[in-house]
Design a protein around this motif. Structure first.
Motif, PDB file in Angstrom:
ATOM      1  N   TYR A 379       0.875  -1.180   0.000  1.00 16.83           N
ATOM      2  CA  TYR A 379       0.000   0.000   0.000  1.00 16.83           C
ATOM      3  C   TYR A 379       0.906   1.222   0.000  1.00 16.83           C
ATOM      4  N   LYS A 380       0.390   2.364  -0.450  1.00 18.66           N
ATOM      5  CA  LYS A 380       1.214   3.559  -0.591  1.00 18.66           C
ATOM      6  C   LYS A 380       0.898   4.643   0.430  1.00 18.66           C
ATOM      7  N   THR A 381      -0.320   4.635   0.946  1.00 18.45           N
ATOM      8  CA  THR A 381      -0.714   5.687   1.882  1.00 18.45           C
ATOM      9  C   THR A 381      -1.527   5.106   3.031  1.00 18.45           C
ATOM     10  N   ILE A 382      -1.537   5.851   4.129  1.00 18.32           N
ATOM     11  CA  ILE A 382      -2.339   5.495   5.304  1.00 18.32           C
ATOM     12  C   ILE A 382      -3.259   6.673   5.599  1.00 18.32           C
ATOM     13  N   PHE A 383      -4.549   6.410   5.741  1.00 22.54           N
ATOM     14  CA  PHE A 383      -5.515   7.449   6.072  1.00 22.54           C
ATOM     15  C   PHE A 383      -6.080   7.186   7.461  1.00 22.54           C
ATOM     16  N   PHE A 384      -5.912   8.150   8.363  1.00 21.98           N
ATOM     17  CA  PHE A 384      -6.643   8.155   9.635  1.00 21.98           C
ATOM     18  C   PHE A 384      -7.804   9.133   9.456  1.00 21.98           C
ATOM     19  N   THR A 385      -9.025   8.700   9.671  1.00 23.90           N
ATOM     20  CA  THR A 385     -10.171   9.587   9.461  1.00 23.90           C
ATOM     21  C   THR A 385     -11.121   9.535  10.647  1.00 23.90           C
ATOM     22  N   LEU A 386     -11.531  10.694  11.110  1.00 19.61           N
ATOM     23  CA  LEU A 386     -12.540  10.826  12.163  1.00 19.61           C
ATOM     24  C   LEU A 386     -13.807  11.366  11.505  1.00 19.61           C
ATOM     25  N   LEU A 403       8.223   6.824   2.283  1.00 15.75           N
ATOM     26  CA  LEU A 403       9.282   6.484   1.336  1.00 15.75           C
ATOM     27  C   LEU A 403      10.206   5.473   2.001  1.00 15.75           C
ATOM     28  N   LEU A 404      10.782   4.585   1.197  1.00 17.33           N
ATOM     29  CA  LEU A 404      11.660   3.543   1.719  1.00 17.33           C
ATOM     30  C   LEU A 404      13.038   3.629   1.080  1.00 17.33           C
ATOM     31  N   SER A 405      14.057   3.346   1.898  1.00 17.45           N
ATOM     32  CA  SER A 405      15.389   3.044   1.387  1.00 17.45           C
ATOM     33  C   SER A 405      15.774   1.704   2.004  1.00 17.45           C
ATOM     34  N   LYS A 406      17.011   1.295   1.836  1.00 18.42           N
ATOM     35  CA  LYS A 406      17.437   0.019   2.419  1.00 18.42           C
ATOM     36  C   LYS A 406      17.557   0.087   3.938  1.00 18.42           C
ATOM     37  N   LYS A 407      17.637   1.309   4.475  1.00 18.34           N
ATOM     38  CA  LYS A 407      17.866   1.419   5.918  1.00 18.34           C
ATOM     39  C   LYS A 407      16.948   2.397   6.638  1.00 18.34           C
ATOM     40  N   GLN A 408      16.110   3.133   5.891  1.00 12.58           N
ATOM     41  CA  GLN A 408      15.284   4.133   6.548  1.00 12.58           C
ATOM     42  C   GLN A 408      13.875   4.162   5.957  1.00 12.58           C
ATOM     43  N   ILE A 409      12.964   4.652   6.773  1.00 12.21           N
ATOM     44  CA  ILE A 409      11.613   4.940   6.310  1.00 12.21           C
ATOM     45  C   ILE A 409      11.308   6.381   6.688  1.00 12.21           C
ATOM     46  N   ARG A 410      10.726   7.119   5.759  1.00 14.44           N
ATOM     47  CA  ARG A 410      10.383   8.518   6.033  1.00 14.44           C
ATOM     48  C   ARG A 410       8.889   8.703   5.802  1.00 14.44           C
ATOM     49  N   PHE A 411       8.223   9.310   6.782  1.00 21.10           N
ATOM     50  CA  PHE A 411       6.808   9.619   6.679  1.00 21.10           C
ATOM     51  C   PHE A 411       6.621  11.094   6.322  1.00 21.10           C
ATOM     52  N   PHE A 412       5.746  11.373   5.368  1.00 18.36           N
ATOM     53  CA  PHE A 412       5.251  12.720   5.100  1.00 18.36           C
ATOM     54  C   PHE A 412       3.763  12.696   5.443  1.00 18.36           C
ATOM     55  N   TYR A 413       3.289  13.675   6.188  1.00 14.33           N
ATOM     56  CA  TYR A 413       1.898  13.620   6.631  1.00 14.33           C
ATOM     57  C   TYR A 413       1.323  15.024   6.841  1.00 14.33           C
ATOM     58  N   PHE A 414       0.003  15.100   6.765  1.00 15.42           N
ATOM     59  CA  PHE A 414      -0.691  16.360   7.019  1.00 15.42           C
ATOM     60  C   PHE A 414      -2.020  16.064   7.709  1.00 15.42           C
ATOM     61  N   TRP A 434       2.534  20.322   5.407  1.00 14.27           N
ATOM     62  CA  TRP A 434       3.163  19.005   5.458  1.00 14.27           C
ATOM     63  C   TRP A 434       4.156  18.928   6.606  1.00 14.27           C
ATOM     64  N   PHE A 435       4.232  17.758   7.227  1.00 19.17           N
ATOM     65  CA  PHE A 435       5.243  17.444   8.226  1.00 19.17           C
ATOM     66  C   PHE A 435       5.989  16.197   7.771  1.00 19.17           C
ATOM     67  N   THR A 436       7.160  15.966   8.343  1.00 21.30           N
ATOM     68  CA  THR A 436       7.916  14.773   7.976  1.00 21.30           C
ATOM     69  C   THR A 436       8.712  14.263   9.157  1.00 21.30           C
ATOM     70  N   SER A 437       8.934  12.957   9.198  1.00 24.91           N
ATOM     71  CA  SER A 437       9.765  12.345  10.236  1.00 24.91           C
ATOM     72  C   SER A 437      10.421  11.109   9.649  1.00 24.91           C
ATOM     73  N   GLU A 438      11.551  10.717  10.205  1.00 23.02           N
ATOM     74  CA  GLU A 438      12.351   9.637   9.643  1.00 23.02           C
ATOM     75  C   GLU A 438      12.787   8.681  10.744  1.00 23.02           C
ATOM     76  N   TYR A 439      12.821   7.373  10.424  1.00 24.93           N
ATOM     77  CA  TYR A 439      13.195   6.359  11.402  1.00 24.93           C
ATOM     78  C   TYR A 439      14.042   5.274  10.739  1.00 24.93           C
ATOM     79  N   PRO A 440      14.935   4.645  11.502  1.00 28.90           N
ATOM     80  CA  PRO A 440      15.677   3.496  10.969  1.00 28.90           C
ATOM     81  C   PRO A 440      14.714   2.335  10.706  1.00 28.90           C
ATOM     82  N   LEU A 441      14.894   1.642   9.581  1.00 31.96           N
ATOM     83  CA  LEU A 441      14.019   0.520   9.256  1.00 31.96           C
ATOM     84  C   LEU A 441      14.135  -0.611  10.265  1.00 31.96           C
ATOM     85  N   ASN A 442      15.298  -0.718  10.906  1.00 34.95           N
ATOM     86  CA  ASN A 442      15.499  -1.832  11.833  1.00 34.95           C
ATOM     87  C   ASN A 442      14.988  -1.532  13.240  1.00 34.95           C
ATOM     88  N   ASN A 443      14.280  -0.403  13.399  1.00 35.70           N
ATOM     89  CA  ASN A 443      13.743  -0.054  14.716  1.00 35.70           C
ATOM     90  C   ASN A 443      12.216   0.045  14.628  1.00 35.70           C
TER      91      ASN A 443
END
Length: 478
Positions: A379-386, A403-414, A434-443
């Motif tokens: 899947y490409k997107t996640i929708f939280f809806t109230l 977005l994915l790389s071999k070692k990271q995942i980055r979220f863009f969200y609004f 827009w906001f963004t945050s990034e995390y290691p894929l192995n965490n």
């Protein structure tokens, strides 16, 4: 009097959050401030103690000097930091997300304490590792935030290690930003060094390091001096440089090339592991629920979409991909359009490998229109809806792209609301940020915690809007 406060947090309740370099950070800054001979009293908090104890020590120090005339107040912090709900938090040793206000120091709280001293000059040196929530348009947001804080003081210098879409880096020995501050003093060629001289050195030092950009906010005339560099201080800085080199050399010698490769390789996930993580995320967050009181107002739905329909201003992500160095399997997309009509002639294409028969036709131009990912995902997107149950309450949505790389995942969200067009139609409000945050894929734990934070931000937005609306109505009636 000149006062200084040094707050260092190198050990946390969760050992994986420890920052070993922060110990040397604070020891070095404490020694430097002491050897300048400038400061009449220095509060040095560096032990692993509870948030309550930290706040008690800080409050007692302020109270002790409350009735005195304070010329300069120097504040140094090294440790984790986080932006949340338009406030900056200094993360203390016993930090818990569900007790954020109790286990952190809020920047506003620190400012309020400092204002009781009425200092002529306030200096903040903040080496905050991992800035947490980040704005894509961070420079403007942070400038606005700190503009509000500097208005609380007559003169001030705020030197921040990084407040963009970045973390602040450190080795096991010392933090990069603090080391640059130290080098700015050691390498200065006159005895008097101004805060402006320090800022100039740090800016040049990080000029070629796009992953970390120090951020300064000033309300002063650049004449304010940090110190006079005496022989005692010079000698200490020379010895410190030698010490750091020896420690770094020893650590380097203990680590062979193959060990370094193996250590770094552990940060990478295979394609199968990454896709399994994406499926696990879907399972884990599908059970998110809102509190009982809100259940009476909203139906909460969580959906996972296979396309980018419903995602507003995709061009923002394309712009980020073009303007930032990254290893994500994604790139911006462009369209060939007429200059005068802005009409799409060939549809959307990625810029690589396209052969255009009218490439030189001056009537047309390439225009960035979004982005594309280069890997197949479930899947490409996640929708939280109230979804509101009442005609007088708006519905809300939070939408996430990753977005994915071999070692990271980055979220863009609004986050945004729906506007009612008529009884049968509603339309999403396209005025978003827009906001963004990034995390290691192995965490996986941190990734899920980040997604939960996004969900809670949506819930908080809905609650706040409702409370403000109905509290305002009640006040008006009174």
């Amino acid at each position: 009097m000149n006062l200084a406060i040094i707050l260092s947090v190198s050990e946390y309740t969760d050992p994986k959050n420890n920052l070993p370099g922060c110990k040397k950070d604070s020891e070095s800054i404490n020694t430097i401030l002491t050897k300048t001979g400038k400061f009449d009293d220095i509060l040095f908090i560096h032990e692993k103690i509870s948030s309550g104890k930290v706040k008690e020590k800080l409050t007692d120090f302020i109270a002790e000097h409350k009735s005195k005339e304070i010329d300069e107040l120097f504040f140094y912090y090294t440790g984790h930091g986080e932006f949340y709900n338009d406030e900056f938090y200094y993360i203390l040793s016993d930090y818990k997300q569900d007790k954020r206000n109790q286990t952190t120091l809020q920047n506003e709280e620190v400012d309020s304490l400092f204002r009781t001293l009425n200092p002529s000059l306030v200096v903040k040196l903040i080496d905050a590792c991992q800035s947490g929530k980040a704005y894509i348009k961070e420079a403007g947001a942070v400038t606005k935030y700190f503009q509000k804080t500097i208005d609380r003081f007559n003169r001030c210098y705020f030197l921040n290690s990084s407040l963009k879409d970045q973390s602040s880096f450190q080795s096991d020995v010392i933090s990069d930003f603090t080391l640059s501050f130290i080098k700015s003093i050691k390498e200065h060629d006159t005895t008097d060094i101004r805060y402006k001289d320090i800022m100039d050195y740090i800016s040049d030092d990080f000029e070629k390091i796009p992953s970390q950009t120090p951020f300064f906010v000033v309300q002063a005339d650049y004449t304010e001096k940090f110190c006079v560099i005496n022989n005692t201080l010079k000698q200490y800085l020379d010895n410190l440089e030698s010490e750091l080199k020896v420690v770094a050399t020893k650590k380097e010698a203990k680590t062979s090339i193959i060990e370094k490769i193996k250590k770094q390789a552990a940060e990478y996930l295979s394609k199968e592991q990454a896709l399994q993580l994406i499926n696990d995320i879907k399972t884990d967050i599908s059970g998110y629920m809102i509190e009982d009181e809100l259940k009476e107002i909203f139906d909460c739905t969580i959906s996972f979409e296979e396309n980018y329909e419903g995602i507003i201003n995709k061009n923002t992500i394309g712009k980020w991909l073009d303007e930032n160095q990254h290893e994500y399997f994604a790139q911006s997309s462009q369209s060939r359009v007429r200059k005068d009509r802005n009409t799409n002639l060939f549809g959307s294409f990625r810029t690589i490998g396209l052969i255009n028969p009218i490439e030189n036709d001056a009537e047309y131009e390439w225009v960035r229109n979004g982005f594309e990912i280069e890997v197949e995902v479930p899947y490409k997107t996640i929708f939280f809806t109230l979804n509101s149950k009442f005609p007088n309450i708006e519905s809300y949505t939070g939408r996430i792209v990753y977005l994915l790389s071999k070692k990271q995942i980055r979220f863009f969200y609004f986050f945004t609301n729906f506007e009612t067009k008529n009884w049968d139609e509603r339309k999403i409000n396209t005025k978003i940020e827009w906001f963004t945050s990034e995390y290691p894929l192995n965490n996986k734990v941190d990734i899920l915690e980040g997604l939960n934070k996004i969900f809670l931000q949506l819930v908080d937005k809905a609650k706040k809007d409702i409370e403000e609306r109905f509290n305002k109505n009640e006040t008006a009636k009174e």
